[in-house]
Enzyme design. Structure first.
Site, PDB file in Angstrom:
ATOM      1  N   GLU A   1       0.875  -1.171   0.000  1.00  0.00           N
ATOM      2  CA  GLU A   1       0.000   0.000   0.000  1.00  0.00           C
ATOM      3  C   GLU A   1       0.915   1.225   0.000  1.00  0.00           C
ATOM      4  O   GLU A   1       1.787   1.332   0.865  1.00  0.00           O
ATOM      5  CB  GLU A   1      -0.879  -0.009   1.258  1.00  0.00           C
ATOM      6  CG  GLU A   1      -1.853   1.137   1.262  1.00  0.00           C
ATOM      7  CD  GLU A   1      -2.763   1.158   2.487  1.00  0.00           C
ATOM      8  OE1 GLU A   1      -2.741   0.198   3.282  1.00  0.00           O
ATOM      9  OE2 GLU A   1      -3.477   2.163   2.628  1.00  0.00           O
TER      10      GLU A   1
ATOM     11  N   ARG B   1       4.864 -12.905   9.750  1.00  0.00           N
ATOM     12  CA  ARG B   1       5.555 -11.674   9.402  1.00  0.00           C
ATOM     13  C   ARG B   1       6.880 -11.602  10.146  1.00  0.00           C
ATOM     14  O   ARG B   1       7.073 -12.242  11.182  1.00  0.00           O
ATOM     15  CB  ARG B   1       4.690 -10.447   9.696  1.00  0.00           C
ATOM     16  CG  ARG B   1       4.226 -10.307  11.125  1.00  0.00           C
ATOM     17  CD  ARG B   1       3.292  -9.120  11.301  1.00  0.00           C
ATOM     18  NE  ARG B   1       3.995  -7.863  11.208  1.00  0.00           N
ATOM     19  CZ  ARG B   1       3.618  -6.844  10.421  1.00  0.00           C
ATOM     20  NH1 ARG B   1       2.532  -6.952   9.695  1.00  0.00           N
ATOM     21  NH2 ARG B   1       4.300  -5.731  10.383  1.00  0.00           N
TER      22      ARG B   1
ATOM     23  N   LYS C   1       4.442   0.727   9.842  1.00  0.00           N
ATOM     24  CA  LYS C   1       4.553   1.925   9.015  1.00  0.00           C
ATOM     25  C   LYS C   1       4.026   3.154   9.753  1.00  0.00           C
ATOM     26  O   LYS C   1       4.547   4.252   9.595  1.00  0.00           O
ATOM     27  CB  LYS C   1       3.753   1.747   7.715  1.00  0.00           C
ATOM     28  CG  LYS C   1       4.573   1.155   6.588  1.00  0.00           C
ATOM     29  CD  LYS C   1       3.864   1.320   5.256  1.00  0.00           C
ATOM     30  CE  LYS C   1       3.083   0.084   4.904  1.00  0.00           C
ATOM     31  NZ  LYS C   1       2.484   0.109   3.576  1.00  0.00           N
TER      32      LYS C   1
HETATM   33  P1  ATP Z   1       1.741  -1.953   8.082  1.00  0.00           P
HETATM   34  O1  ATP Z   1       0.930  -2.911   8.887  1.00  0.00           O
HETATM   35  O2  ATP Z   1       2.984  -1.465   8.766  1.00  0.00           O
HETATM   36  O3  ATP Z   1       0.921  -0.859   7.466  1.00  0.00           O
HETATM   37  P2  ATP Z   1       1.351  -3.547   5.806  1.00  0.00           P
HETATM   38  O4  ATP Z   1       1.529  -4.985   5.927  1.00  0.00           O
HETATM   39  O5  ATP Z   1      -0.036  -3.076   5.831  1.00  0.00           O
HETATM   40  O6  ATP Z   1       2.279  -2.832   6.869  1.00  0.00           O
HETATM   41  P3  ATP Z   1       1.662  -3.326   3.030  1.00  0.00           P
HETATM   42  O7  ATP Z   1       2.165  -2.213   2.213  1.00  0.00           O
HETATM   43  O8  ATP Z   1       0.247  -3.701   2.885  1.00  0.00           O
HETATM   44  O9  ATP Z   1       2.017  -2.974   4.507  1.00  0.00           O
HETATM   45  O10 ATP Z   1       2.577  -4.610   2.824  1.00  0.00           O
HETATM   46  C1  ATP Z   1       2.870  -5.150   1.561  1.00  0.00           C
HETATM   47  C2  ATP Z   1       3.206  -6.599   1.708  1.00  0.00           C
HETATM   48  O11 ATP Z   1       4.282  -6.776   2.600  1.00  0.00           O
HETATM   49  C3  ATP Z   1       2.020  -7.358   2.275  1.00  0.00           C
HETATM   50  O12 ATP Z   1       1.820  -8.521   1.472  1.00  0.00           O
HETATM   51  C4  ATP Z   1       2.441  -7.732   3.649  1.00  0.00           C
HETATM   52  O13 ATP Z   1       1.942  -8.986   3.987  1.00  0.00           O
HETATM   53  C5  ATP Z   1       3.968  -7.740   3.576  1.00  0.00           C
HETATM   54  N1  ATP Z   1       4.551  -7.372   4.857  1.00  0.00           N
HETATM   55  C6  ATP Z   1       4.348  -6.228   5.551  1.00  0.00           C
HETATM   56  N2  ATP Z   1       5.012  -6.254   6.715  1.00  0.00           N
HETATM   57  C7  ATP Z   1       5.661  -7.436   6.772  1.00  0.00           C
HETATM   58  C8  ATP Z   1       6.524  -8.067   7.728  1.00  0.00           C
HETATM   59  N3  ATP Z   1       6.853  -7.482   8.880  1.00  0.00           N
HETATM   60  N4  ATP Z   1       7.005  -9.291   7.434  1.00  0.00           N
HETATM   61  C9  ATP Z   1       6.701  -9.887   6.280  1.00  0.00           C
HETATM   62  N5  ATP Z   1       5.900  -9.361   5.346  1.00  0.00           N
HETATM   63  C10 ATP Z   1       5.372  -8.150   5.576  1.00  0.00           C
HETATM   64 MG    MG Z   2      -1.210  -1.389   6.155  1.00  0.00          MG
HETATM   65 MG    MG Z   3      -1.329  -4.226   4.029  1.00  0.00          MG
END
Ligand code: ATP
Ligand code: MG
Ligand code: MG
Length: 554
Positions: A32, A257, A267
């Site tokens: 995102e 994760r 984030k």
């Molecule tokens: P946040 O919760 O910090 O906003 P997010 O997971 O929503 O992070 P995205 O931009 O949606 O952020 O993440 C893109 C991809 O990266 C998703 O498929 C997510 O599953 C993966 N991802 C995000 N954080 C992690 C992590 N700590 N370990 C492994 N994969 C991750």
């Molecule tokens: Mg998110």
């Molecule tokens: Mg996400």
């Protein structure tokens, strides 16, 4: 094909290929664009892009841009740069969930027509109350049994902008008694009177994450949709939507994760650090962002190796930051040439070395890789060593320079300290006078069998160049900054007040032309990379990437 290192996701994909379920694997990395990528995303990137590398196929980069309130173009640009930097390429397969708004809307209409979706006018609070909790079945909304015609009419009017934000939502009609809360008629479309970076003011209804994500996977004919564990309970909804729409079915697979000690991978909190000015920006070298670790000097290969080493787990776990730091050390140990830099200089005067004479000595660029050759260092009467490498009254385990003691200057000569020169007012040591033994050129032992215990790095006073050194330590003082919070405080209280120390010192002359990103092992000091500020600071600026040995702070 699977290779020595396997994991449960590779095994699933291998089996699907073997059984002919798929000819090739198609994955996607779906960030995102509401912030910069961090080390946790690296794990997802390595996994998603690694599968087609192993089995054939491709990985799409898809911006999950369905929430126009938080998304920005600069985040899109940074994400593309970071994925490339990590060593992966999506080729032509760059997509945006917003490319599918039209298709997603049509699918929502189809769900209504099939009796699987309805417009609900309840307030958020009412819906929450009716959804209930896991201990008992929920209650049907009074709007649940609206006719298909009425729902179609209302949904079109939602799209036309007739209703205010929050006035109503489109919900999937599934099961208000489900033991899975995600199946209790989740909202799939909401009204947002926001213009979108890509679609402008075309839409005022936007799909919810759960509706956009699986259907985007389906449009792109993704074979394996890999996501983090918190989506396990969304999988029944993911499957239900594809089934009821009768569209290409994608298999969702969840993995744990990446959580690391001392590193923040939220984030929202990373954004807070930037907005509150607690770091210099998203690319502050202390940040867990990819742009931060890049600026600090972490090589992308080290991050890929790290992701391979930690594997892919099905249960949440905590990885120690030392594992990442060790991967960085291992990589830089191989790839970085050696140089001399003196961070806190102390002057030496070699009293028996002729004034004005400059003698060249050879120093290997990489002792384990002779192909990298040698460089010339010039030895002269006035030199600098590290202030810490001299002690007037040495403690028992101090083997470096002290009055009357002999040490080796690396690749040069053996020297012996004869006099300590102090400032008449402050008593501070301003120089140490030494003698050198001409029979020890290159640092070789003299014929009489004398021994030294210490070897020091040094620079020559006449040609040393000024440099700034930024000594970074961990951004947080506690391994789990988000959980281990002081009474009445928050995670900000766990910031390490000593995470950056700046010193000005000297380097051998060749480093004066270091360019941002150039990385070195400074002998006995650590691994460093030239910062982008080098271009404007009037002298090279070196970031300490990692210390030479584990657990050696500043
Ligand atoms: P946040 O919760 O910090 O906003 P997010 O997971 O929503 O992070 P995205 O931009 O949606 O952020 O993440 C893109 C991809 O990266 C998703 O498929 C997510 O599953 C993966 N991802 C995000 N954080 C992690 C992590 N700590 N370990 C492994 N994969 C991750
Ligand atoms: Mg998110
Ligand atoms: Mg996400």
């Amino acid at each position: 094909e699977v290779g020595a290192s396997t994991n449960f996701i590779k095994q699933i994909v291998a089996a699907d290929i073997e059984k002919g379920v798929h000819k090739e694997v198609v994955t996607r990395f779906p960030p995102e664009p509401n912030g910069f990528l961090h080390i946790g995303h690296a794990k997802s990137i390595c996994l998603n892009f690694g599968l087609p590398q192993a089995f054939g196929g491709r990985c799409h980069l898809r911006f999950d841009d369905t929430n126009p309130t938080k998304e920005e173009q600069r985040y899109i640009d940074a994400i593309e740069e970071d994925v490339r930097w990590l060593g992966f390429d999506w080729g032509e397969h760059l997509y945006h969930a917003s490319d599918y708004f039209e298709q997603l809307f049509e699918w929502a209409v189809l769900l209504i027509k099939r009796g699987y979706a309805y417009v609900d006018d309840s307030t958020n609070e009412e819906m929450r109350a009716m959804r209930g909790d896991i201990t008992k079945p929920g209650q049907d909304s009074p709007y649940r049994n609206r006719s298909v015609e009425e729902n179609l009419d209302l949904f079109m009017r939602m799209k036309a902008g007739e209703f205010d934000e929050g006035k109503c939502v489109l919900r999937a009609k599934i099961d208000m008694a489900s033991g899975n809360m995600n199946m209790r008629d989740p909202a799939i479309y909401r009204i947002l009177k926001q213009s979108h970076p890509r679609t402008g003011d075309k839409w005022c209804v936007y799909p919810m994450y759960d509706f956009a994500h699986g259907q985007s996977d389906s449009v792109e004919k993704i074979t394996h949709s890999i996501c983090t564990l918190e989506f396990e309970l969304h999988r029944p909804l993911y499957d239900w939507l594809q089934e009821k729409l009768d569209i290409f079915r994608v298999r969702q697979i969840e993995f744990a994760r990446l959580n690391m000690t001392y590193m923040m991978t939220s984030k929202r909190k990373l954004l807070a650090l930037v907005q509150e000015g607690r770091v210099s920006g998203w690319d502050d070298p202390r940040m867990s962002t990819l742009s931060g670790v890049r600026r600090r000097g972490y090589p992308p290969a080290a991050i890929r190796n790290f992701c391979e080493k930690i594997g892919v787990a099905k249960r949440d776990n905590l990885i120690h930051i030392e594992q990442l730091e060790n991967c960085v050390r291992e990589e830089m140990h191989v790839t970085c040439e050696r140089r001399n830099a003196v961070l806190v200089p102390l002057k030496l005067v070699i009293t028996n070395f002729p004034e004005g004479l400059v003698e060249e000595v050879d120093a290997p660029n990489h002792p384990e890789d002779p192909d990298t050759g040698t460089r010339k260092l010039s030895f002269a009467r006035e030199l600098y060593i590290e202030r810490d490498d001299f002690m007037e009254q040495p403690s028992a385990r101090f083997f470096r320079l002290a009055p009357g003691r002999e040490v080796r200057l690396k690749c040069a000569y053996w020297i012996k300290a004869t006099d300590v020169i102090k400032d008449g007012n402050t008593g501070e040591i301003v120089a140490v006078h030494c003698t050198y033994d001409p029979q020890t050129k290159g640092g070789e032992a003299p014929p009489d069998g004398r021994k030294v215990k210490g070897t020091l790095h040094w620079v020559s006073a006449h040609d040393a160049k000024k440099a700034e050194f930024r000594l970074y330590d961990r951004l947080f003082a506690k391994p789990d900054p988000e959980e281990d919070v002081p009474e009445g405080g928050d995670w900000r209280d766990n910031l390490n007040p000593e995470s950056l120390k700046v010193v000005h010192g000297l380097t051998e002359p060749s480093l004066a032309t270091a360019k941002p990103g150039d990385a070195f092992q400074f002998e006995r000091v650590g691994f460093f990379a030239a910062d982008p500020d080098t271009a404007t600071a009037g002298m090279p600026v070196f970031n300490r990437t990692v210390t030479l040995l584990a657990d050696k702070g500043m």
